[in-house]
Scaffold this motif. Structure first.
Motif, PDB file in Angstrom:
ATOM      1  N   LYS A 285       0.707  -1.208   0.007  1.00 25.40           N
ATOM      2  CA  LYS A 285       0.012   0.224   0.009  1.00 25.40           C
ATOM      3  C   LYS A 285       0.693   1.212   0.069  1.00 25.40           C
ATOM      4  O   LYS A 285       1.947   1.211   0.609  1.00 25.40           O
ATOM      5  N   GLN A 286       0.324   2.382  -0.685  1.00 26.10           N
ATOM      6  CA  GLN A 286       1.015   3.558  -0.884  1.00 26.10           C
ATOM      7  C   GLN A 286       0.604   4.709   0.124  1.00 26.10           C
ATOM      8  O   GLN A 286       1.316   5.589   0.139  1.00 26.10           O
ATOM      9  N   ASP A 287      -0.003   4.471   1.297  1.00 25.91           N
ATOM     10  CA  ASP A 287      -0.375   5.452   2.266  1.00 25.91           C
ATOM     11  C   ASP A 287       0.779   5.759   2.769  1.00 25.91           C
ATOM     12  O   ASP A 287       1.698   5.207   3.324  1.00 25.91           O
ATOM     13  N   GLY A 288       1.014   7.024   3.109  1.00 21.03           N
ATOM     14  CA  GLY A 288       2.096   7.504   4.024  1.00 21.03           C
ATOM     15  C   GLY A 288       1.786   7.522   5.274  1.00 21.03           C
ATOM     16  O   GLY A 288       0.761   7.405   5.614  1.00 21.03           O
ATOM     17  N   VAL A 289       3.163   7.310   5.798  1.00 15.53           N
ATOM     18  CA  VAL A 289       2.926   6.735   7.364  1.00 15.53           C
ATOM     19  C   VAL A 289       3.732   7.837   8.341  1.00 15.53           C
ATOM     20  O   VAL A 289       5.180   7.778   7.775  1.00 15.53           O
ATOM     21  N   ILE A 290       3.233   8.463   9.008  1.00 13.83           N
ATOM     22  CA  ILE A 290       4.208   9.070  10.335  1.00 13.83           C
ATOM     23  C   ILE A 290       3.843   8.611  11.372  1.00 13.83           C
ATOM     24  O   ILE A 290       2.806   8.513  12.202  1.00 13.83           O
ATOM     25  N   ILE A 291       4.967   8.170  12.143  1.00 13.81           N
ATOM     26  CA  ILE A 291       4.801   7.266  13.465  1.00 13.81           C
ATOM     27  C   ILE A 291       4.758   8.620  14.609  1.00 13.81           C
ATOM     28  O   ILE A 291       5.488   9.358  14.519  1.00 13.81           O
ATOM     29  N   ILE A 292       3.816   8.452  15.346  1.00 16.05           N
ATOM     30  CA  ILE A 292       3.838   9.406  16.563  1.00 16.05           C
ATOM     31  C   ILE A 292       3.725   8.695  17.857  1.00 16.05           C
ATOM     32  O   ILE A 292       2.770   7.768  18.098  1.00 16.05           O
ATOM     33  N   SER A 293       4.793   8.887  18.544  1.00 19.15           N
ATOM     34  CA  SER A 293       4.837   8.020  19.774  1.00 19.15           C
ATOM     35  C   SER A 293       5.423   8.631  21.082  1.00 19.15           C
ATOM     36  O   SER A 293       6.253   9.430  20.732  1.00 19.15           O
ATOM     37  N   ALA A 294       5.037   8.269  22.247  1.00 16.39           N
ATOM     38  CA  ALA A 294       5.643   8.758  23.295  1.00 16.39           C
ATOM     39  C   ALA A 294       6.941   8.459  23.489  1.00 16.39           C
ATOM     40  O   ALA A 294       7.920   8.649  24.439  1.00 16.39           O
ATOM     41  N   LYS A 295       7.315   7.088  22.929  1.00 16.52           N
ATOM     42  CA  LYS A 295       8.741   6.481  23.002  1.00 16.52           C
ATOM     43  C   LYS A 295       9.507   7.271  22.193  1.00 16.52           C
ATOM     44  O   LYS A 295       9.713   7.672  21.209  1.00 16.52           O
ATOM     45  N   ASN A 296      10.891   7.627  22.944  1.00 15.69           N
ATOM     46  CA  ASN A 296      11.824   8.198  22.554  1.00 15.69           C
ATOM     47  C   ASN A 296      13.091   7.371  22.084  1.00 15.69           C
ATOM     48  O   ASN A 296      14.172   7.739  22.042  1.00 15.69           O
ATOM     49  N   ALA A 297      12.845   5.927  22.149  1.00 11.89           N
ATOM     50  CA  ALA A 297      13.834   5.041  21.850  1.00 11.89           C
ATOM     51  C   ALA A 297      14.517   4.998  20.671  1.00 11.89           C
ATOM     52  O   ALA A 297      13.592   4.849  19.723  1.00 11.89           O
ATOM     53  N   LEU A 298      15.734   5.134  20.583  1.00 10.97           N
ATOM     54  CA  LEU A 298      16.355   5.050  19.102  1.00 10.97           C
ATOM     55  C   LEU A 298      15.998   3.994  18.373  1.00 10.97           C
ATOM     56  O   LEU A 298      15.499   3.857  17.170  1.00 10.97           O
ATOM     57  N   ASP A 299      15.787   2.856  19.050  1.00 12.51           N
ATOM     58  CA  ASP A 299      15.324   1.698  18.484  1.00 12.51           C
ATOM     59  C   ASP A 299      14.089   1.585  17.784  1.00 12.51           C
ATOM     60  O   ASP A 299      14.023   0.801  16.739  1.00 12.51           O
ATOM     61  N   ASP A 300      13.069   2.011  18.506  1.00 10.02           N
ATOM     62  CA  ASP A 300      11.847   2.312  17.846  1.00 10.02           C
ATOM     63  C   ASP A 300      11.863   2.936  16.542  1.00 10.02           C
ATOM     64  O   ASP A 300      11.086   2.471  15.379  1.00 10.02           O
ATOM     65  N   LYS A 301      12.540   4.209  16.694  1.00 13.74           N
ATOM     66  CA  LYS A 301      12.532   4.944  15.632  1.00 13.74           C
ATOM     67  C   LYS A 301      13.347   4.351  14.286  1.00 13.74           C
ATOM     68  O   LYS A 301      12.716   4.413  13.216  1.00 13.74           O
ATOM     69  N   ILE A 302      14.384   3.570  14.503  1.00 14.50           N
ATOM     70  CA  ILE A 302      15.036   2.831  13.411  1.00 14.50           C
ATOM     71  C   ILE A 302      14.077   2.059  13.097  1.00 14.50           C
ATOM     72  O   ILE A 302      13.977   1.673  11.631  1.00 14.50           O
ATOM     73  N   ARG A 303      13.620   1.171  13.714  1.00 19.74           N
ATOM     74  CA  ARG A 303      12.856  -0.005  13.294  1.00 19.74           C
ATOM     75  C   ARG A 303      11.816   0.723  12.256  1.00 19.74           C
ATOM     76  O   ARG A 303      11.373  -0.036  11.247  1.00 19.74           O
TER      77      ARG A 303
END
Length: 225
Positions: A71-89
Motif C-alpha cells: 500500500k502507498q499510504d504515507g505513514v508518520i509514526i507518532i509515539s511517546a517512546k523516544n527510544a532510538l531502536d523504535d525510531k530506527i525499526r
C-alpha cells in the motif's frame, strides 16, 4: 486529503483532527490495533498517523502489514517512546517520518504536507500541466495565469485526480475520499457527480483543456501525457 489517526489517547486524537480540519483534511480514527487493521484493509489514506503503543497490539505490526500489501499510504509514526531502536525499526520497515510526543500541531501539519507532497507530487509545491497550475501550499488553482475559485471539495477532488493521473477512479472511491466512513451510509453517490460536474465546468470555462474524462459505467480519469 484523507488522514487516518491511529491513537488510543482520545483527547489527543480529537485535538489533532480539529487542527487538521482547518487545513481541509478529512480525518478518521482508530483507537485500537484491531480497528486500525480493519480500516487499512478497506480504505486508502493520503497519510496515516500511527501510534506505536496500542492497547491490543504494536503499531509497527500495522506498518508491516501496509508494506506487505504494498500500500502507498504515507505513514508518520507518532509515539511517546523516544527510544532510538523504535525510531530506527519504524523507518526500516518503511515509515515516512517519526514524531515524538509531545509535539506542536503546526509541526505535525508541516510533516503531513511534506509526506503527501513527496509521495504524490515529486516533492514540489506547485503542480503544472500546460495551462493549469495548482499551488498546493496556497491552495490556489489558475488557468492561463488567471486564478479560478474552487470550493474545498472541488480543490480536493482536483488534487486527488492529479495525484492519481491516468488511473480510472470509481465513484465509490471518490465518495470514500470525500466523505470517509460516511460514504457507506449514503444511499447513492450522486454528490460525487455534482462535485465533478462543477469542477469540470469551472476548469473548462476558464480555458482548461479536457483532461478530466468520464469513463462511462466506471468512473473518471485525469489524462496526462
Amino acid at each position: 486529503m484523507k488522514i487516518l489517526i491511529i491513537e488510543d489517547e482520545v483527547e489527543l486524537a480529537k485535538s489533532i483532527a480539529e487542527y487538521l480540519s482547518v487545513e481541509n483534511y478529512l480525518c478518521e480514527f482508530a483507537a485500537t490495533f484491531s480497528e486500525a487493521m480493519s480500516k487499512i484493509e478497506i480504505f486508502q489514506y493520503d497519510c496515516i498517523l500511527l501510534d506505536i503503543t496500542l492497547p491490543d497490539g504494536n503499531g509497527l505490526k500495522i506498518l508491516e502489514e501496509l508494506k506487505k500489501e504494498q500500500k502507498q499510504d504515507g505513514v508518520i509514526i507518532i509515539s511517546a517512546k523516544n527510544a532510538l531502536d523504535d525510531k530506527i525499526r519504524g523507518l526500516q520497515i518503511g515509515a515516512d517520518d517519526y514524531l515524538t510526543k509531545p509535539f506542536h500541531l503546526s509541526e505535525l501539519t508541516a510533516r503531513i504536507y511534506s509526506v503527501i507532497r513527496r509521495k504524490q507530487f515529486s516533492n514540489t509545491n506547485v503542480v503544472t500541466q500546460k495551462e493549469l497550475q495548482i499551488d498546493l501550499l496556497a491552495k490556489t488553482v489558475s488557468v492561463n495565469n488567471e486564478i479560478i475559485a474552487l470550493t474545498k471539495k472541488e480543490f480536493d477532488l482536483l488534487v486527488y485526480f492529479i495525484g492519481n493521473k491516468n488511473r480510472v477512479i470509481s465513484k465509490s472511491t471518490l465518495a470514500e475520499h470525500l466523505s470517509g466512513d460516511f460514504a457507506d451510509m449514503l444511499e447513492n453517490h450522486d454528490f460525487v457527480y455534482a462535485h465533478v460536474k462543477n469542477l469540470k465546468k469551472k476548469l473548462y470555462d476558464a480555458g482548461c483543456d479536457h483532461y478530466l474524462k468520464t469513463v462511462y459505467g466506471t468512473g473518471y480519469k485525469w489524462e496526462s501525457l
